[in-house]
Enzyme design. Structure first.
Site, short mmCIF file in Angstrom:
data_model
loop_
_atom_site.label_atom_id
_atom_site.label_comp_id
_atom_site.label_asym_id
_atom_site.label_seq_id
_atom_site.Cartn_x
_atom_site.Cartn_y
_atom_site.Cartn_z
CB THR A 30 -0.98 0.10 1.27
OG1 THR A 30 -1.69 -1.18 1.00
CG2 THR A 30 -1.84 1.27 1.27
CE1 TYR A 177 -6.59 -3.48 5.53
CE2 TYR A 177 -5.04 -5.08 4.78
CZ TYR A 177 -5.37 -3.98 5.23
OH TYR A 177 -4.60 -3.01 5.39
#
Length: 368
Positions: A30, A177
């Protein structure tokens, strides 16, 4: 000093019709460098630099599917909408122009999202049971319609990936997640078909894989990333034994996963007592499918600590090469070493190990 030949790392590898020039995979990382969810020319150039320097497969940073609450940061790239897909098409063209292969990692952050810091802040986050961590409820459980819409969003993202020229797709099912929140008993307390035991809790992911197969085709390369650990609790294990891991992986494999990307914080750590096999090793043994190992390759420290500012020195890769030669896994995910040094793969190929760069946390701030 290196003592083993690096040739095994630079042998081609083929799965589901896709041939990679070598075994090096840029792991998804990310970056939060896509304002408004749209990757720009700087993102395209960032990935091209790795392709130019012999990275066999690039897996992009997590890019969010088309639901109102999939993202946790307006600077995370999204994988829907004309502007974002146009940006991703430029990424594909740059990487292919350099002779590389690339897949997007499609993603939904689930209950990790803080509404106040994200888009659509008026909407609650989504999770199987509305739990951010075990015992801490922040929202109502996802409805069946919300589950259905999310499954469809993953399928559409894969169709769009194929349409704009990506070489395949990776599904982010790791690190606590959304998909992983369905896997984990600590955050999935559902008593319908999306809950239950470890196998029952795979159903959401299975239906996502099936959706991708319907939308993008059985001949489209599909990788699933999963992890035992969660960002909410590093000590958690979905599977306590090889038998449990095999039961967990079977429905995912049967649904159409081509390759399992097995996330560990340190690749050299054995997954279960009584065997030196790591998570990727066990996954390949149990499923017969190819696997990707990942976790602190050529660095002294693991990646979670890097977010707290910890640096890592460059190390050798003898143990990695030994395990690869033995066939424990098929591909090698390289994260921070490639983030800080676009030429990592070429340096390894030419034996320039004294030129490998240490990882410094400030590298996270820029697209080098």
């Amino acid at each position: 000093m290196m003592s083993r030949p690096v040739a095994p790392l630079f042998e081609p590898f083929t799965f589901n019709g896709l041939t990679l020039p070598n075994r090096i995979v840029m792991a998804p990382m990310t970056r939060s460098k896509s304002p408004g969810g749209v990757p720009g020319a700087d993102v395209a150039a960032y990935y091209r630099r790795r392709a130019e320097a012999e990275c066999g497969l690039i897996i992009t940073e997590g890019t969010t599917v088309n639901t109102p609450v999939a993202t946790a940061d307006p600077n995370y790239p999204q994988f829907w909408g004309e502007d974002a897909l146009k940006g991703w098409k430029r990424v594909v063209e740059e990487v292919h122009g350099a002779g590389g292969k690339i897949m997007p990692q499609i993603w939904h952050v689930g209950m990790v999202r803080n509404p106040e810091k994200s888009t659509n802040s008026h909407l609650p986050s989504h999770g199987p049971s509305g739990l951010a961590v075990p015992g801490k409820k922040r929202a109502e459980p996802m409805t069946r319609q919300e589950i259905k819409d999310t499954i469809e969003a993953f399928g559409q993202a894969a169709a769009d990936a194929r349409e704009i020229g990506f070489d395949g797709v990776e599904v982010h099912g790791a690190h606590g997640y959304l998909i992983d929140q369905f896997f984990w008993a600590g955050t999935n307390e559902r008593d319908d078909e999306y809950g239950g035991d470890l196998v029952g809790r795979t159903r959401f992911a299975v239906e996502i894989i099936e959706s991708i197969r319907r939308h993008a085709g059985k001949d489209y390369p599909l990788i699933l990333r999963f992890s035992q650990w969660k960002q909410q609790d590093y000590t958690v294990k979905l599977a306590q034994t090889p038998e449990e891991l095999g039961a967990f992986l079977k429905p995912l494999s049967d649904a159409g996963v081509d390759v399992f990307h097995c996330s560990q914080r340190r690749f050299w750590e054995p997954e279960f007592e009584g065997s030196d096999l790591n998570l990727a090793g066990w996954t390949k043994k149990l499923t017969g499918k190819p696997s990707i190992t990942v976790g602190s390759v050529s660095l002294s420290g693991e990646f979670i600590a890097s977010f707290a500012g910890e640096s890592s020195e460059a190390t050798g890769i003898d143990e990695l090469l030994e395990r690869l030669e033995k066939g424990e896994f098929d591909l090698v995910g390289v994260g921070r070493a490639l983030l800080v040094d676009p030429a990592w793969a070429r340096k390894v190929h030419t034996g320039a190990f004294d030129q490998l760069m240490p990882f410094r946390a400030e590298a996270l701030a820029s697209l080098s």
